[in-house]
Design an enzyme around this catalytic site. Structure first.
Site, PDB file in Angstrom:
ATOM      1  N   ASP A   1      62.426 -15.134  78.674  1.00  0.00           N
ATOM      2  CA  ASP A   1      62.362 -16.150  77.614  1.00  0.00           C
ATOM      3  C   ASP A   1      63.765 -16.705  77.341  1.00  0.00           C
ATOM      4  O   ASP A   1      63.939 -17.599  76.506  1.00  0.00           O
ATOM      5  CB  ASP A   1      61.682 -15.621  76.343  1.00  0.00           C
ATOM      6  CG  ASP A   1      62.387 -14.420  75.756  1.00  0.00           C
ATOM      7  OD1 ASP A   1      63.377 -13.932  76.343  1.00  0.00           O
ATOM      8  OD2 ASP A   1      61.947 -13.953  74.673  1.00  0.00           O
ATOM      9  N   SER A   2      64.759 -16.204  78.103  1.00  0.00           N
ATOM     10  CA  SER A   2      66.087 -16.833  78.099  1.00  0.00           C
ATOM     11  C   SER A   2      65.986 -18.270  78.622  1.00  0.00           C
ATOM     12  O   SER A   2      66.932 -19.046  78.507  1.00  0.00           O
ATOM     13  CB  SER A   2      67.076 -16.029  78.952  1.00  0.00           C
ATOM     14  OG  SER A   2      66.522 -15.712  80.207  1.00  0.00           O
TER      15      SER A   2
ATOM     16  N   ASP B   1      58.261 -12.675  80.517  1.00  0.00           N
ATOM     17  CA  ASP B   1      58.463 -12.322  79.108  1.00  0.00           C
ATOM     18  C   ASP B   1      57.345 -12.892  78.256  1.00  0.00           C
ATOM     19  O   ASP B   1      57.023 -14.086  78.360  1.00  0.00           O
ATOM     20  CB  ASP B   1      59.779 -12.932  78.604  1.00  0.00           C
ATOM     21  CG  ASP B   1      60.910 -11.928  78.583  1.00  0.00           C
ATOM     22  OD1 ASP B   1      60.645 -10.712  78.495  1.00  0.00           O
ATOM     23  OD2 ASP B   1      62.077 -12.360  78.661  1.00  0.00           O
TER      24      ASP B   1
ATOM     25  N   LYS C   1      56.553  -8.518  80.150  1.00  0.00           N
ATOM     26  CA  LYS C   1      57.574  -7.717  79.445  1.00  0.00           C
ATOM     27  C   LYS C   1      57.515  -8.028  77.954  1.00  0.00           C
ATOM     28  O   LYS C   1      57.339  -9.190  77.567  1.00  0.00           O
ATOM     29  CB  LYS C   1      58.973  -8.030  80.001  1.00  0.00           C
ATOM     30  CG  LYS C   1      60.093  -7.343  79.219  1.00  0.00           C
ATOM     31  CD  LYS C   1      61.417  -7.356  79.970  1.00  0.00           C
ATOM     32  CE  LYS C   1      62.264  -8.578  79.801  1.00  0.00           C
ATOM     33  NZ  LYS C   1      62.656  -8.910  78.413  1.00  0.00           N
TER      34      LYS C   1
ATOM     35  N   GLU D   1      59.386  -6.980  74.024  1.00  0.00           N
ATOM     36  CA  GLU D   1      60.550  -6.383  73.367  1.00  0.00           C
ATOM     37  C   GLU D   1      60.105  -5.489  72.214  1.00  0.00           C
ATOM     38  O   GLU D   1      59.309  -5.914  71.374  1.00  0.00           O
ATOM     39  CB  GLU D   1      61.463  -7.490  72.809  1.00  0.00           C
ATOM     40  CG  GLU D   1      62.091  -8.354  73.882  1.00  0.00           C
ATOM     41  CD  GLU D   1      63.025  -9.415  73.311  1.00  0.00           C
ATOM     42  OE1 GLU D   1      63.284  -9.406  72.082  1.00  0.00           O
ATOM     43  OE2 GLU D   1      63.506 -10.250  74.095  1.00  0.00           O
TER      44      GLU D   1
ATOM     45  N   GLU E   1      69.139  -3.176  77.002  1.00  0.00           N
ATOM     46  CA  GLU E   1      70.104  -4.272  76.864  1.00  0.00           C
ATOM     47  C   GLU E   1      71.207  -3.914  75.875  1.00  0.00           C
ATOM     48  O   GLU E   1      70.944  -3.518  74.733  1.00  0.00           O
ATOM     49  CB  GLU E   1      69.389  -5.558  76.411  1.00  0.00           C
ATOM     50  CG  GLU E   1      70.353  -6.738  76.242  1.00  0.00           C
ATOM     51  CD  GLU E   1      69.688  -8.100  76.190  1.00  0.00           C
ATOM     52  OE1 GLU E   1      68.472  -8.199  76.430  1.00  0.00           O
ATOM     53  OE2 GLU E   1      70.400  -9.083  75.915  1.00  0.00           O
TER      54      GLU E   1
HETATM   55  O1  KIV Z   1      64.995 -13.220  78.756  1.00  0.00           O
HETATM   56  C1  KIV Z   1      65.746 -12.620  79.536  1.00  0.00           C
HETATM   57  O2  KIV Z   1      66.405 -13.201  80.399  1.00  0.00           O
HETATM   58  C2  KIV Z   1      65.838 -11.174  79.392  1.00  0.00           C
HETATM   59  C3  KIV Z   1      66.910 -10.465  80.169  1.00  0.00           C
HETATM   60  C4  KIV Z   1      68.238 -10.742  79.593  1.00  0.00           C
HETATM   61  C5  KIV Z   1      66.635  -9.019  80.274  1.00  0.00           C
HETATM   62  O3  KIV Z   1      65.092 -10.587  78.677  1.00  0.00           O
END
Ligand code: KIV
Length: 273
Positions: free
Chosen positions: A53-54, A92, A122, A124, A191
């Site tokens: 989600d980056s 994510d 994934k 969090e 992280e």
């Molecule tokens: O969203 C992302 O890129 C991440 C990584 C930094 C692990 O969760």
């Protein structure tokens, strides 16, 4: 050490990652958000691609990861899944699609898997999202955990500093890691936590850990593709190693193109019909 698990394996599955941990073979994971970049990353032999989600930051220009939607994540994930065959594609789940409502979490996870063709998702968090993880797993969807600095909680943390430096938070993180493993996660991202804590967690688990700013003893590493290629310029945490300075290269190429256009050096006779 026995032969490389990832090189001899076909499609990288969660079971291959498990075997890599047993074989002490480090796992390399990078983010990708589009078809063309995902193809290049696969060509280099990466084992896991994270559709992070980056994307909210590096693709859409938001300050945090919170605004990205489920539909937008599915769009990115579909582009990546279409591009690659061998790497495990993990997506994510965006903020607001799984916290506090396990039924909605399952619905969101099923949409990601059905519509994108990705391999896993994934989430969090620790104990507070275990009910959602449990429910998603009942549908046969592999889940990767994410502990330590969890960017979707930035408004609670207030800052992106290293997490779990105090004993109480470190103890909670260790418990959460064991709980995620017991619940059925196939791996956990750690992280921005102290390297010693990441090493302790890694040694206490049977499933692999993937670190970002968590030292070298985790079972694998992950970086945001745009950061390690030097496309992003303003983001420079201590853990980030830049393997290219692509922002300079791209700017130079665009300048050269502009010069050629303006001087009528482009297109030449061979470049026209
Ligand atoms: O969203 C992302 O890129 C991440 C990584 C930094 C692990 O969760």
């Amino acid at each position: 050490m026995s032969a490389s698990v990832s090189q001899t394996a076909g499609k990288i599955t969660t079971h291959v990652l498990q075997r890599m941990k047993l074989n002490h073979e480090k796992i390399a994971m990078l983010t990708a958000y589009d078809y063309s970049m995902a193809k290049l990353v696969e060509q280099a032999g990466i084992e896991v691609i994270l559709v992070g989600d980056s994307a909210a930051n590096v693709m859409a220009g938001f300050k945090t990861t919170l605004p990205i939607t489920l539909d937008q994540m599915i769009y990115h994930a579909t582009s990546v899944a279409k591009a690659v065959e061998k790497p495990l594609v993990v997506v994510d789940m965006p903020f607001g699609t799984y916290q506090g409502n396990s039924k909605e979490a399952l619905h969101s996870a099923i949409r990601i898997m059905k519509e994108s063709g990705a391999d896993a998702i994934k989430l969090e968090g620790g104990r507070e999202i275990v009910e959602s993880i449990d429910r998603i797993l009942t549908a046969g969807i592999p889940v990767m955990g994410h502990l330590g600095l969890t960017p979707q909680s930035i408004n609670k943390f207030g800052t992106y500093v290293v997490r779990a430096q105090e004993e109480e938070e470190a103890a909670r993180l260790k418990e959460d890691a064991l709980l995620l493993e017991k619940t059925g996660c196939f791996a956990i991202v750690l992280e921005k936590i102290p390297a010693q804590l990441a090493a302790d967690v890694t040694h206490s688990l049977h499933i692999p850990t993937i670190g970002i700013g968590a030292g070298h003893e985790t079972d694998g590493q992950v970086l945001v593709l745009h950061d390690m290629l030097g496309i992003t310029q303003e983001f420079s945490p201590r853990y980030l190693r830049r393997y290219l300075n692509l922002s300079e290269e791209i700017t130079r190429a665009v300048h050269r193109y502009m010069e050629d256009v303006k001087s009528v050096n482009f297109p030449n006779e061979k470049e026209q019909y």
